[in-house]
Design a protein around this motif. Structure first.
Motif, PDB file in Angstrom:
ATOM      1  N   ALA A  32      40.637  41.923  34.208  1.00 57.79           N
ATOM      2  CA  ALA A  32      40.783  43.247  34.811  1.00 57.79           C
ATOM      3  C   ALA A  32      40.643  44.332  33.742  1.00 57.79           C
ATOM      4  O   ALA A  32      39.935  45.317  33.934  1.00 57.79           O
ATOM      5  N   LYS A  33      41.329  44.117  32.632  1.00 55.66           N
ATOM      6  CA  LYS A  33      41.286  45.102  31.532  1.00 55.66           C
ATOM      7  C   LYS A  33      39.855  45.316  31.054  1.00 55.66           C
ATOM      8  O   LYS A  33      39.440  46.445  30.788  1.00 55.66           O
ATOM      9  N   LYS A  34      39.055  44.242  30.968  1.00 58.20           N
ATOM     10  CA  LYS A  34      37.652  44.355  30.549  1.00 58.20           C
ATOM     11  C   LYS A  34      36.838  45.204  31.524  1.00 58.20           C
ATOM     12  O   LYS A  34      35.846  45.814  31.150  1.00 58.20           O
ATOM     13  N   HIS A  35      37.263  45.209  32.783  1.00 55.65           N
ATOM     14  CA  HIS A  35      36.564  45.987  33.811  1.00 55.65           C
ATOM     15  C   HIS A  35      37.146  47.389  33.970  1.00 55.65           C
ATOM     16  O   HIS A  35      36.709  48.139  34.847  1.00 55.65           O
ATOM     17  N   ALA A  65      33.854  45.478  41.044  1.00 56.31           N
ATOM     18  CA  ALA A  65      33.280  44.511  40.106  1.00 56.31           C
ATOM     19  C   ALA A  65      34.321  43.476  39.691  1.00 56.31           C
ATOM     20  O   ALA A  65      34.033  42.275  39.619  1.00 56.31           O
ATOM     21  N   PHE A  66      35.547  43.923  39.429  1.00 54.31           N
ATOM     22  CA  PHE A  66      36.621  43.002  39.076  1.00 54.31           C
ATOM     23  C   PHE A  66      36.903  42.035  40.223  1.00 54.31           C
ATOM     24  O   PHE A  66      37.013  40.826  40.018  1.00 54.31           O
ATOM     25  N   ASN A  67      37.021  42.556  41.443  1.00 49.81           N
ATOM     26  CA  ASN A  67      37.276  41.684  42.604  1.00 49.81           C
ATOM     27  C   ASN A  67      36.187  40.631  42.763  1.00 49.81           C
ATOM     28  O   ASN A  67      36.480  39.465  43.037  1.00 49.81           O
ATOM     29  N   LEU A  68      34.941  41.038  42.593  1.00 47.57           N
ATOM     30  CA  LEU A  68      33.840  40.080  42.713  1.00 47.57           C
ATOM     31  C   LEU A  68      33.887  39.031  41.606  1.00 47.57           C
ATOM     32  O   LEU A  68      33.674  37.838  41.858  1.00 47.57           O
ATOM     33  N   ALA A  69      34.192  39.462  40.379  1.00 49.76           N
ATOM     34  CA  ALA A  69      34.262  38.526  39.251  1.00 49.76           C
ATOM     35  C   ALA A  69      35.348  37.483  39.476  1.00 49.76           C
ATOM     36  O   ALA A  69      35.150  36.298  39.202  1.00 49.76           O
ATOM     37  N   VAL A  70      36.499  37.913  39.980  1.00 48.21           N
ATOM     38  CA  VAL A  70      37.597  36.966  40.243  1.00 48.21           C
ATOM     39  C   VAL A  70      37.230  36.046  41.405  1.00 48.21           C
ATOM     40  O   VAL A  70      37.455  34.840  41.346  1.00 48.21           O
ATOM     41  N   SER A  71      36.654  36.602  42.446  1.00 48.68           N
ATOM     42  CA  SER A  71      36.280  35.791  43.611  1.00 48.68           C
ATOM     43  C   SER A  71      35.235  34.736  43.271  1.00 48.68           C
ATOM     44  O   SER A  71      35.234  33.646  43.853  1.00 48.68           O
ATOM     45  N   MET A  72      34.353  35.055  42.329  1.00 48.58           N
ATOM     46  CA  MET A  72      33.312  34.096  41.934  1.00 48.58           C
ATOM     47  C   MET A  72      33.904  32.816  41.349  1.00 48.58           C
ATOM     48  O   MET A  72      33.266  31.766  41.378  1.00 48.58           O
ATOM     49  N   GLN A  73      35.140  32.895  40.845  1.00 45.82           N
ATOM     50  CA  GLN A  73      35.774  31.711  40.275  1.00 45.82           C
ATOM     51  C   GLN A  73      36.193  30.705  41.343  1.00 45.82           C
ATOM     52  O   GLN A  73      36.434  29.537  41.042  1.00 45.82           O
ATOM     53  N   GLY A  74      36.307  31.166  42.581  1.00 45.03           N
ATOM     54  CA  GLY A  74      36.525  30.258  43.707  1.00 45.03           C
ATOM     55  C   GLY A  74      37.958  29.859  44.009  1.00 45.03           C
ATOM     56  O   GLY A  74      38.180  28.995  44.856  1.00 45.03           O
ATOM     57  N   SER A  78      40.341  37.585  48.488  1.00 46.78           N
ATOM     58  CA  SER A  78      41.197  38.766  48.378  1.00 46.78           C
ATOM     59  C   SER A  78      40.774  39.869  49.329  1.00 46.78           C
ATOM     60  O   SER A  78      39.642  39.921  49.806  1.00 46.78           O
ATOM     61  N   GLN A  79      41.721  40.733  49.555  1.00 40.95           N
ATOM     62  CA  GLN A  79      41.510  41.940  50.350  1.00 40.95           C
ATOM     63  C   GLN A  79      42.196  43.064  49.588  1.00 40.95           C
ATOM     64  O   GLN A  79      43.346  42.908  49.170  1.00 40.95           O
ATOM     65  N   SER A  80      41.510  44.169  49.381  1.00 31.68           N
ATOM     66  CA  SER A  80      42.088  45.292  48.656  1.00 31.68           C
ATOM     67  C   SER A  80      42.290  46.469  49.596  1.00 31.68           C
ATOM     68  O   SER A  80      41.454  46.741  50.458  1.00 31.68           O
ATOM     69  N   MET A  81      43.396  47.147  49.403  1.00 29.78           N
ATOM     70  CA  MET A  81      43.707  48.321  50.211  1.00 29.78           C
ATOM     71  C   MET A  81      44.035  49.476  49.278  1.00 29.78           C
ATOM     72  O   MET A  81      44.780  49.300  48.312  1.00 29.78           O
ATOM     73  N   ARG A  82      43.483  50.630  49.553  1.00 30.43           N
ATOM     74  CA  ARG A  82      43.802  51.832  48.775  1.00 30.43           C
ATOM     75  C   ARG A  82      45.231  52.220  49.115  1.00 30.43           C
ATOM     76  O   ARG A  82      45.630  52.208  50.275  1.00 30.43           O
ATOM     77  N   ALA A  83      46.019  52.527  48.106  1.00 32.39           N
ATOM     78  CA  ALA A  83      47.411  52.916  48.287  1.00 32.39           C
ATOM     79  C   ALA A  83      47.607  54.347  47.788  1.00 32.39           C
ATOM     80  O   ALA A  83      46.996  54.759  46.808  1.00 32.39           O
ATOM     81  N   TYR A  84      48.474  55.084  48.452  1.00 29.95           N
ATOM     82  CA  TYR A  84      48.739  56.476  48.109  1.00 29.95           C
ATOM     83  C   TYR A  84      50.216  56.671  47.797  1.00 29.95           C
ATOM     84  O   TYR A  84      51.073  56.274  48.579  1.00 29.95           O
TER      85      TYR A  84
END
Length: 97
Positions: A32-35, A65-74, A78-84
């Protein structure tokens, strides 16, 4: 910074190797930090989702990009939601008629 809540479920591959989940989480935090994403918190949960995390990112593309990179590991889906935060919500509400 944009805040997101990530909801994650193990795939068959991920649950099969569940004993490595904390090691994978540490690796994901470094990735994540790299992204340009800060994985502030990660919790293992019971119920519909196996993990919940709080992420911050300067832009939405970095998070995607981070979500895709993690998901590629199999290991997870995941599902991401914007939080306020309250101050952000007050600004949004201030734009209402």
């Amino acid at each position: 910074m944009f805040t997101y809540i990530g909801l994650m479920r193990f795939t068959d591959q991920g649950i099969h190797a569940v004993k490595d989940t904390t090691k994978r989480a540490a690796a994901a935090k470094a990735l994540a930090k790299k992204h340009g994403v800060d994985m502030r918190e990660i919790f293992w949960t019971m119920g519909k989702y196996d993990m919940v995390c709080v992420l911050e990112s300067k832009d939405e593309q970095a998070l995607a990009a981070f979500n895709l990179a993690v998901s590629m590991q199999g290991n997870i889906r995941s599902q991401s939601m914007r939080a306020y935060a309250a101050d952000e919500m007050d600004q949004i509400l201030g734009k209402l008629p």
